[in-house]
Design a protein around this motif. Structure first.
Motif, PDB file in Angstrom:
ATOM      1  N   ASP A 173       0.872  -1.169   0.000  1.00 56.73           N
ATOM      2  CA  ASP A 173       0.000   0.000   0.000  1.00 56.73           C
ATOM      3  C   ASP A 173       0.906   1.214   0.000  1.00 56.73           C
ATOM      4  O   ASP A 173       2.108   1.099  -0.255  1.00 56.73           O
ATOM      5  CB  ASP A 173      -0.971  -0.016   1.195  1.00 56.73           C
TER       6      ASP A 173
ATOM      7  N   TYR B 281      -6.109  -7.745   0.354  1.00 52.45           N
ATOM      8  CA  TYR B 281      -5.026  -7.873   1.330  1.00 52.45           C
ATOM      9  C   TYR B 281      -4.306  -9.215   1.287  1.00 52.45           C
ATOM     10  O   TYR B 281      -3.889  -9.750   2.310  1.00 52.45           O
ATOM     11  CB  TYR B 281      -5.536  -7.601   2.752  1.00 52.45           C
TER      12      TYR B 281
ATOM     13  N   GLN C 283      -1.712  -9.924   4.253  1.00 54.18           N
ATOM     14  CA  GLN C 283      -0.817  -8.781   4.441  1.00 54.18           C
ATOM     15  C   GLN C 283      -0.914  -8.184   5.845  1.00 54.18           C
ATOM     16  O   GLN C 283       0.071  -7.667   6.380  1.00 54.18           O
ATOM     17  CB  GLN C 283      -1.160  -7.681   3.437  1.00 54.18           C
ATOM     18  N   VAL C 284      -2.091  -8.269   6.439  1.00 58.51           N
ATOM     19  CA  VAL C 284      -2.319  -7.625   7.731  1.00 58.51           C
ATOM     20  C   VAL C 284      -1.670  -8.409   8.864  1.00 58.51           C
ATOM     21  O   VAL C 284      -0.985  -7.850   9.724  1.00 58.51           O
ATOM     22  CB  VAL C 284      -3.824  -7.459   7.991  1.00 58.51           C
TER      23      VAL C 284
END
Length: 426
Positions: free
Chosen positions: A171, A225, A246-247
């Motif tokens: 991001d 994500y 990704q989180v």
């Protein structure tokens, strides 16, 4: 004529300014001034004009206030541009500054804005643009990050000084980095902060719940994500695709990849929830596969075992329902995403069979971009007609380029220089 109630008085660093609430509201709800109109901080609830103090430099504030008033940017000679940009970042109006500095992205109107010389010579080999017009440059085991003011941020360095294979903007704030040692015997993937260079966490590779020793190469991200990486097992050279959240940094899937060569490019197709996986190596079989994550099936599979062409890159163009592929002579081929036969329609270039090691494709704002040697060509229209070329005399052959936000970045191969192309305001 503004009413008395609409007027606002500000004291910035000891210098007084008077403006209107309408002007300040134009900065947007997420800006510093937007917070001033929050119900917890009402500038003029009783109709009187109250002076509000802001502890910042008044010289820069005056320039930014005029920007909000007129939408135009005028920077006096004594004003430091980069300090002005930092002040815009503080007030949360950097988007206004960018819009006043250059217009919406248009490949046919791009102009060279600046050339940045790196700290090394002949070591840079990849460049990636972020969604907010930042960029990062890969130099051996380091990733140098440049913000939208083109100021260099803290350097990202891989563990044990491993060579960086690929980078990917997850991001606007985070960068994924894949790396391996010089013998390609081991590697890893890390998630780093773009602004601080800090390692947030490492992505581990597991196959059937067993921790595996893989080298990681090409990277890609999805809109929901997910992070994807091309993985090759160190012992038996088995290829696969790792999938992570990704989180959380946790692996969610591992897809065995049957082509002989590893994947070189990932692209997430937002409309169909599919992942395009391309293997385009210089002297090996090329393959393109489309994984449908809704049905957990392969929606399209194509390969060319004839070795008649040296395929170098591929890109999916969802709005045209096609995949574009380029070979080492800049011949462009188009494949219908909806077709089951997966045949390619080729369009010959005018390069007289000149060979190039670094052809690359990009797609932005309805325009197709193709890199060949020292030139980036722009194609438009239903038939992809060449409409313009981007070329810079200094720096030699372009090794890589990337488009993000409203900028195009081109990295030169013979010298550690990258060019920044922007669209002038109409």
């Amino acid at each position: 004529m503004e009413s008395q109630k609409d007027r606002v008085k500000l004291n910035v660093g000891g210098k007084k300014f008077e403006t209107t609430a309408t002007t300040l509201e134009s900065a947007g709800r997420n800006s510093f001034f937007g917070a001033m109109f929050d119900e917890n901080w009402n500038l003029h609830s009783d109709g009187s004009i109250t002076e509000h103090f802001i502890d910042r430099n008044p010289n820069y504030f005056g320039v930014l206030l005029d920007l909000l008033r007129t939408g135009e940017l005028y920077i006096p000679p004594k004003i430091d541009k980069k300090h002005l940009y930092r002040e815009a970042l503080y007030y949360g109006i950097e988007d206004h500054l960018r819009l006043a500095k250059w217009g919406p992205f248009d490949g046919n109107r791009l102009r060279l804005a600046e050339s940045i010389t790196g700290p090394t010579v002949r070591k840079a080999h990849k460049i990636r643009a972020s969604p907010n017009s930042w960029c990062c440059v890969v130099r051996d085991n380091m990733v140098n990050v440049y913000n939208w003011m083109l100021e260099e941020q803290p350097t990202i360095t891989t563990r044990d000084y491993r060579r960086v294979n690929d980078v990917c903007w997850v991001d606007s704030d985070n960068i994924a980095v894949s790396s391996s040692d010089k013998y390609l015997a081991s590697g890893g993937i890390g998630l780093f902060s773009a602004s601080t260079g800090e390692l947030k966490y490492n992505f581990e590779v597991k196959d059937e719940d067993q921790l595996k020793d893989y080298t990681a190469d090409a990277l890609g991200v999805s809109s929901d994500y997910k992070l994807f990486s091309s993985c090759t097992e160190c012992t038996n050279k088995k290829n696969g695709i790792g999938v992570w959240d990704q989180v959380t940094g946790k692996q969610t899937d591992f897809l065995p990849y049957w082509p002989d060569s590893k994947a070189t490019k990932f692209q997430w197709l937002h409309g169909t929830n599919c992942l395009m996986v391309a293997s385009c190596h210089l002297r090996s079989k090329c393959s393109i596969n489309l994984f449908d994550f809704r049905e957990n099936t392969v929606a399209l599979s194509w390969s060319d075992a004839t070795y008649q062409r040296m395929y170098r890159d591929a890109i999916a163009i969802e709005e045209r329902n096609s995949i574009c592929i380029v070979d080492s002579n800049e011949n462009l081929g188009f494949m219908d995403l909806r077709s089951t036969t997966s045949s390619i329609e080729w369009r010959s270039s005018t390069r007289d069979n000149t060979f190039n090691r670094y052809p690359k494709l990009a797609f932005q704002e309805g325009q197709l971009f193709s890199l060949f040697c020292d030139t980036i060509s722009v194609y438009c229209g239903s038939n992809w007609v060449p409409t313009s070329q981007l070329q810079q005399s200094c720096g030699g052959c372009i090794r890589d380029f990337s488009i993000g936000g409203d900028r195009l970045f081109a990295l030169h191969g013979s010298e550690d220089i990258f060019d920044v192309w922007e669209t002038p305001r109409p």
